[in-house]
Design an enzyme around this catalytic site. Structure first.
Site, PDB file in Angstrom:
ATOM      1  N   GLU A   1       0.844  -1.212   0.000  1.00 19.89           N
ATOM      2  CA  GLU A   1       0.000   0.000   0.000  1.00 19.89           C
ATOM      3  C   GLU A   1       0.874   1.255   0.000  1.00 19.89           C
ATOM      4  O   GLU A   1       0.528   2.273  -0.617  1.00 19.89           O
ATOM      5  CB  GLU A   1      -0.914   0.031   1.228  1.00 19.89           C
ATOM      6  CG  GLU A   1      -1.875  -1.131   1.331  1.00 19.89           C
ATOM      7  CD  GLU A   1      -2.710  -1.338   0.083  1.00 19.89           C
ATOM      8  OE1 GLU A   1      -3.274  -0.359  -0.422  1.00 19.89           O
ATOM      9  OE2 GLU A   1      -2.766  -2.486  -0.388  1.00 19.89           O
TER      10      GLU A   1
ATOM     11  N   TRP B   1       1.762   1.813  -3.491  1.00 16.67           N
ATOM     12  CA  TRP B   1       0.672   2.495  -4.223  1.00 16.67           C
ATOM     13  C   TRP B   1       0.757   4.008  -4.003  1.00 16.67           C
ATOM     14  O   TRP B   1       0.557   4.810  -4.904  1.00 16.67           O
ATOM     15  CB  TRP B   1      -0.705   2.036  -3.704  1.00 16.67           C
ATOM     16  CG  TRP B   1      -1.292   0.871  -4.420  1.00 16.67           C
ATOM     17  CD1 TRP B   1      -1.433  -0.392  -3.925  1.00 16.67           C
ATOM     18  CD2 TRP B   1      -1.852   0.850  -5.759  1.00 16.67           C
ATOM     19  NE1 TRP B   1      -2.038  -1.187  -4.875  1.00 16.67           N
ATOM     20  CE2 TRP B   1      -2.309  -0.460  -5.994  1.00 16.67           C
ATOM     21  CE3 TRP B   1      -2.005   1.804  -6.763  1.00 16.67           C
ATOM     22  CZ2 TRP B   1      -2.912  -0.843  -7.196  1.00 16.67           C
ATOM     23  CZ3 TRP B   1      -2.606   1.425  -7.957  1.00 16.67           C
ATOM     24  CH2 TRP B   1      -3.050   0.125  -8.169  1.00 16.67           C
TER      25      TRP B   1
ATOM     26  N   TRP C   1     -19.750  11.502 -20.302  1.00 15.91           N
ATOM     27  CA  TRP C   1     -20.172  11.585 -18.896  1.00 15.91           C
ATOM     28  C   TRP C   1     -21.434  12.418 -18.775  1.00 15.91           C
ATOM     29  O   TRP C   1     -21.650  13.352 -19.545  1.00 15.91           O
ATOM     30  CB  TRP C   1     -19.066  12.221 -18.042  1.00 15.91           C
ATOM     31  CG  TRP C   1     -17.756  11.495 -18.067  1.00 15.91           C
ATOM     32  CD1 TRP C   1     -16.602  11.930 -18.652  1.00 15.91           C
ATOM     33  CD2 TRP C   1     -17.457  10.221 -17.492  1.00 15.91           C
ATOM     34  NE1 TRP C   1     -15.596  10.996 -18.467  1.00 15.91           N
ATOM     35  CE2 TRP C   1     -16.101   9.934 -17.756  1.00 15.91           C
ATOM     36  CE3 TRP C   1     -18.199   9.276 -16.774  1.00 15.91           C
ATOM     37  CZ2 TRP C   1     -15.468   8.774 -17.335  1.00 15.91           C
ATOM     38  CZ3 TRP C   1     -17.580   8.121 -16.346  1.00 15.91           C
ATOM     39  CH2 TRP C   1     -16.232   7.870 -16.638  1.00 15.91           C
TER      40      TRP C   1
ATOM     41  N   ASN D   1     -11.039   2.204   2.313  1.00 12.93           N
ATOM     42  CA  ASN D   1     -10.545   2.111   0.935  1.00 12.93           C
ATOM     43  C   ASN D   1     -11.472   1.324   0.005  1.00 12.93           C
ATOM     44  O   ASN D   1     -11.756   1.748  -1.111  1.00 12.93           O
ATOM     45  CB  ASN D   1      -9.155   1.486   0.917  1.00 12.93           C
ATOM     46  CG  ASN D   1      -8.633   1.317  -0.502  1.00 12.93           C
ATOM     47  OD1 ASN D   1      -8.518   2.296  -1.248  1.00 12.93           O
ATOM     48  ND2 ASN D   1      -8.360   0.090  -0.901  1.00 12.93           N
TER      49      ASN D   1
ATOM     50  N   TRP E   1      -9.550   7.938  -8.199  1.00 11.65           N
ATOM     51  CA  TRP E   1     -10.733   8.233  -9.031  1.00 11.65           C
ATOM     52  C   TRP E   1     -10.519   7.790 -10.469  1.00 11.65           C
ATOM     53  O   TRP E   1     -11.398   7.189 -11.088  1.00 11.65           O
ATOM     54  CB  TRP E   1     -11.092   9.730  -8.958  1.00 11.65           C
ATOM     55  CG  TRP E   1     -12.000   9.951  -7.790  1.00 11.65           C
ATOM     56  CD1 TRP E   1     -11.633  10.351  -6.538  1.00 11.65           C
ATOM     57  CD2 TRP E   1     -13.412   9.697  -7.740  1.00 11.65           C
ATOM     58  NE1 TRP E   1     -12.734  10.360  -5.717  1.00 11.65           N
ATOM     59  CE2 TRP E   1     -13.836   9.971  -6.421  1.00 11.65           C
ATOM     60  CE3 TRP E   1     -14.358   9.265  -8.653  1.00 11.65           C
ATOM     61  CZ2 TRP E   1     -15.165   9.833  -6.017  1.00 11.65           C
ATOM     62  CZ3 TRP E   1     -15.681   9.120  -8.260  1.00 11.65           C
ATOM     63  CH2 TRP E   1     -16.075   9.403  -6.958  1.00 11.65           C
TER      64      TRP E   1
HETATM   65  C1  LIG Z   1     -11.544   7.034  -5.171  1.00  9.66           C
HETATM   66  C2  LIG Z   1     -10.393   7.014  -4.190  1.00  9.66           C
HETATM   67  C3  LIG Z   1      -9.948   8.185  -3.593  1.00  9.66           C
HETATM   68  C4  LIG Z   1      -8.894   8.175  -2.680  1.00  9.66           C
HETATM   69  N1  LIG Z   1      -8.478   9.363  -2.109  1.00  9.66           N
HETATM   70  C5  LIG Z   1      -7.423   9.349  -1.251  1.00  9.66           C
HETATM   71  C6  LIG Z   1      -6.954  10.568  -0.671  1.00  9.66           C
HETATM   72  O1  LIG Z   1      -7.442  11.660  -0.956  1.00  9.66           O
HETATM   73  N2  LIG Z   1      -5.926  10.486   0.226  1.00  9.66           N
HETATM   74  C7  LIG Z   1      -5.332   9.288   0.558  1.00  9.66           C
HETATM   75  O2  LIG Z   1      -4.409   9.276   1.381  1.00  9.66           O
HETATM   76  N3  LIG Z   1      -5.730   8.142  -0.007  1.00  9.66           N
HETATM   77  C8  LIG Z   1      -6.760   8.130  -0.894  1.00  9.66           C
HETATM   78  N4  LIG Z   1      -7.179   6.951  -1.442  1.00  9.66           N
HETATM   79  C9  LIG Z   1      -6.422   5.718  -1.168  1.00  9.66           C
HETATM   80  C10 LIG Z   1      -6.921   4.887   0.030  1.00  9.66           C
HETATM   81  O3  LIG Z   1      -8.308   4.713  -0.046  1.00  9.66           O
HETATM   82  C11 LIG Z   1      -6.582   5.527   1.379  1.00  9.66           C
HETATM   83  O4  LIG Z   1      -5.220   5.874   1.408  1.00  9.66           O
HETATM   84  C12 LIG Z   1      -6.848   4.549   2.523  1.00  9.66           C
HETATM   85  O5  LIG Z   1      -8.209   4.217   2.546  1.00  9.66           O
HETATM   86  C13 LIG Z   1      -6.445   5.183   3.831  1.00  9.66           C
HETATM   87  O6  LIG Z   1      -6.756   4.336   4.885  1.00  9.66           O
HETATM   88  P1  LIG Z   1      -5.616   3.712   5.781  1.00  9.66           P
HETATM   89  O7  LIG Z   1      -4.696   4.779   6.252  1.00  9.66           O
HETATM   90  O8  LIG Z   1      -6.298   2.891   6.824  1.00  9.66           O
HETATM   91  O9  LIG Z   1      -4.876   2.789   4.732  1.00  9.66           O
HETATM   92  P2  LIG Z   1      -3.972   1.476   4.895  1.00  9.66           P
HETATM   93  O10 LIG Z   1      -4.693   0.395   4.204  1.00  9.66           O
HETATM   94  O11 LIG Z   1      -3.553   1.254   6.288  1.00  9.66           O
HETATM   95  O12 LIG Z   1      -2.702   1.842   3.991  1.00  9.66           O
HETATM   96  C14 LIG Z   1      -1.564   2.539   4.534  1.00  9.66           C
HETATM   97  C15 LIG Z   1      -1.293   3.796   3.746  1.00  9.66           C
HETATM   98  O13 LIG Z   1      -0.966   3.482   2.411  1.00  9.66           O
HETATM   99  C16 LIG Z   1      -1.467   4.494   1.537  1.00  9.66           C
HETATM  100  N5  LIG Z   1      -2.434   3.898   0.626  1.00  9.66           N
HETATM  101  C17 LIG Z   1      -3.219   2.829   0.848  1.00  9.66           C
HETATM  102  N6  LIG Z   1      -3.946   2.542  -0.257  1.00  9.66           N
HETATM  103  C18 LIG Z   1      -3.624   3.462  -1.177  1.00  9.66           C
HETATM  104  C19 LIG Z   1      -4.039   3.708  -2.515  1.00  9.66           C
HETATM  105  N7  LIG Z   1      -4.905   2.923  -3.138  1.00  9.66           N
HETATM  106  N8  LIG Z   1      -3.516   4.768  -3.151  1.00  9.66           N
HETATM  107  C20 LIG Z   1      -2.617   5.569  -2.561  1.00  9.66           C
HETATM  108  N9  LIG Z   1      -2.179   5.387  -1.304  1.00  9.66           N
HETATM  109  C21 LIG Z   1      -2.676   4.346  -0.617  1.00  9.66           C
HETATM  110  C22 LIG Z   1      -2.142   5.532   2.413  1.00  9.66           C
HETATM  111  O14 LIG Z   1      -1.229   6.571   2.671  1.00  9.66           O
HETATM  112  C23 LIG Z   1      -2.478   4.741   3.665  1.00  9.66           C
HETATM  113  O15 LIG Z   1      -2.591   5.553   4.811  1.00  9.66           O
HETATM  114  C24 LIG Z   1      -8.249   6.943  -2.369  1.00  9.66           C
HETATM  115  C25 LIG Z   1      -8.697   5.768  -2.976  1.00  9.66           C
HETATM  116  C26 LIG Z   1      -9.751   5.790  -3.874  1.00  9.66           C
HETATM  117  C27 LIG Z   1     -10.215   4.514  -4.501  1.00  9.66           C
END
Ligand SMILES: Cc1cc2nc3c(=O)[nH]c(=O)nc-3n(C[C@H](O)[C@H](O)[C@H](O)COP(=O)(O)OP(=O)(O)OC[C@H]3O[C@@H](n4cnc5c(N)ncnc54)[C@H](O)[C@@H]3O)c2cc1C
Length: 480
Positions: A286, A289, A318, A353, A394
């Protein structure tokens, strides 16, 4: 007042002492450091910064200014209407406070890059030095390239190369800066008082859910990596469980660095980057990512201009339907899991997520509403709003971005709900209208007073979207 040549450190989304390379390196000169934070009203508006996020920043600044003061580092707070007014403001601050250069940690979206270039140019033209460091990513943009030296648009290939490169580099976090000489601790003008800095800005206090500060962030990181990371693989897709780290708000304002996260995960995984405990391994993925989307925003700057990464998808028809968009925003779509997720966002400033993907696909693939409208709504609500991750998420969900899976990437929200919220626990928490329904009905409710009927036929809308995607011509430069 001192006459030393101090270093100005411009803090942005790096509101912490530890593992802050700009702050650390500035502190090594031994001549004193002045820290500055600039609230730019143009960026607040243009980047649709959520009131919850702004308040989170405000609370971090309160704690950080006290922590910096203990190190004899004064924090100056400035407010500026226009981003292009920032270079002059910083230069006059540097001159007034006897600083001979400016250090900052890089930010990668195009507006930020342009702003920082203007600052760097002005300082250099004025005979001062500047230094830019990388703290927002684990590997800086430009470092992860394919065999032809090109950037990746596909995550799995990026990750493979990333793991190779990152595991060869030293990853030790920087320590906090040492105490600076006492005679460097004062400034002529500390700028706008903190209690006035956000006067013109809407704020939303979510401090009970999201306490501020570096200590809090590190504690949460330790709790997660010592206790829950080993179950991450099993639990992370179930929104009713605390299965993910919920560290994203802290990473977004920078009270935590991704390198600190990586180090903690590696410790939990006995030093293994790949393999080892599946939970820790997946969580490291993650963080990759996260780096990936930051790299994409630099390598493909058109995504910073509201453009699709897959150019041919710009022709997709769209819909712009304000009523449908509002039902989605308010969690009144009649699809329980979508409504529960949208209400989680409204109530907590955060969304799980899996649900971010579910609601984004519902908006773009079932309602066929432009992903840019969803992207902006998320930014206006999220406490963890981050341009690169949000835009990447997105565009991925809308099939206009990276890993542009063929047009058929469409989750059925009801199937997702049955799979990842099998008891309906999450739905009942956020959609009280459905709290008395049995497990079998909660995902597809019969008519319930006060709760809307599904606003769209999931099957028919899915089919229509697939047909429309099929009609797009794939451009020659897409999907490299
Ligand atoms: C439509 C959409 C919009 C999103 N908008 C944001 C946003 O504005 N800010 C944001 O930080 N994340 C965003 N994410 C990614 C992800 O959903 C969140 O980072 C995650 O839900 C944060 O929860 P967590 O800290 O418990 O993640 P964990 O699952 O614990 O992951 C650890 C860290 O990894 C990073 N991470 C995890 N998944 C992703 C991912 N798919 N893409 C990028 N980084 C990731 C984050 O920094 C997260 O805190 C988005 C995803 C989608 C599908």
């Amino acid at each position: 007042m001192n006459t030393h040549n101090r270093t100005l450190v411009w803090l942005r989304n790096d509101l912490r002492l530890r593992d802050n390379p700009a702050l650390f390196h500035a502190s090594q000169t031994g001549q004193g450091v002045v820290a500055v934070y600039v609230l730019c009203e143009e960026f607040v508006q243009r980047h649709v910064m959520a009131p919850a996020r702004l308040d989170f920043i405000r609370r971090h600044l309160t704690l950080l200014s006290a922590e910096l003061a203990e190190l004899n580092i004064p924090l100056v707070l400035l407010r500026e209407h226009k981003a292009m007014g920032i270079p002059d403001k910083l230069l006059s601050l540097a001159r007034r406070e006897n600083c001979d250069g400016i250090y900052f940690n890089a930010e990668y979206p195009l507006d930020e890059l342009n702003r920082d270039r203007a600052v760097a140019d002005l300082f250099q033209d004025s005979g001062m030095h500047f230094k830019r460091f990388h703290d927002r990513v684990i590997l800086p943009p430009g470092h992860v390239r394919n065999g032809q030296g090109e950037p990746y648009k596909v995550f799995t290939a990026f990750k493979r190369r990333w793991l190779q490169l990152a595991s060869e580099r030293p990853m030790d976090p920087h320590p906090a800066p040492p105490v600076q000489p006492e005679d460097t601790a004062r400034v002529h003008d500390a700028g706008v008082p903190l209690n006035k800095l956000f006067d013109q800005t809407a704020l939303r206090d979510l401090s009970e859910l999201w306490p501020a500060g570096e200590e809090e962030a590190l504690q949460r990181l330790a709790d997660f990596t010592e206790e829950r990371i080993h179950r991450y693989q099993q639990d992370r897709d179930f929104p009713a469980l605390a299965g993910t780290s919920e560290l994203s708000p802290y990473l977004a304002v920078g009270s935590l660095s991704p390198r600190q996260c990586l180090n903690a995960a590696l410790r939990a995984n006995r030093g293994q980057w790949d393999g080892g405990n599946p939970g820790a391994e997946t969580w490291i993925g993650e963080l990759v990512w996260r780096d990936f989307y930051q790299h994409v925003s630099v390598d493909f700057p058109e995504v910073c201009k509201h453009k699709a990464l897959q150019r041919h998808t710009e022709a997709f028809p769209w819909r712009w339907d304000e009523d449908d968009l509002n039902d989605w925003r308010r969690g009144r779509t009649g699809i329980p899991i979508v409504d529960a997720a949208m209400r989680q966002l409204a109530q907590t400033g955060w969304m799980h997520n899996r649900l971010r993907m579910v609601v984004a696909m519902f908006l773009t693939k079932n309602l066929r509403i432009d992903w840019r409208l969803g992207e902006a709504w998320f930014m206006s609500q999220l406490i963890d709003g981050d341009f690169a991750a949000n835009n990447g998420g997105w565009q991925w969900s809308a099939s206009t971005g990276t890993d542009a899976a063929p047009y058929f990437r469409i989750f059925n929200p009801v199937t997702q709900s049955e799979r990842f919220d099998p008891e309906g626990t999450f739905i009942r928490k956020y959609v009280p209208e459905l709290k008395d329904l049995p497990r079998k009905q909660v995902h597809r409710p019969p008519p319930v007073a006060g709760y809307p009927r599904p606003m769209v036929d999931l099957k028919a809308s899915r089919k229509e979207t697939i047909e429309l995607f099929k009609q797009l011509n794939q451009g020659p430069n897409d999907d490299a």
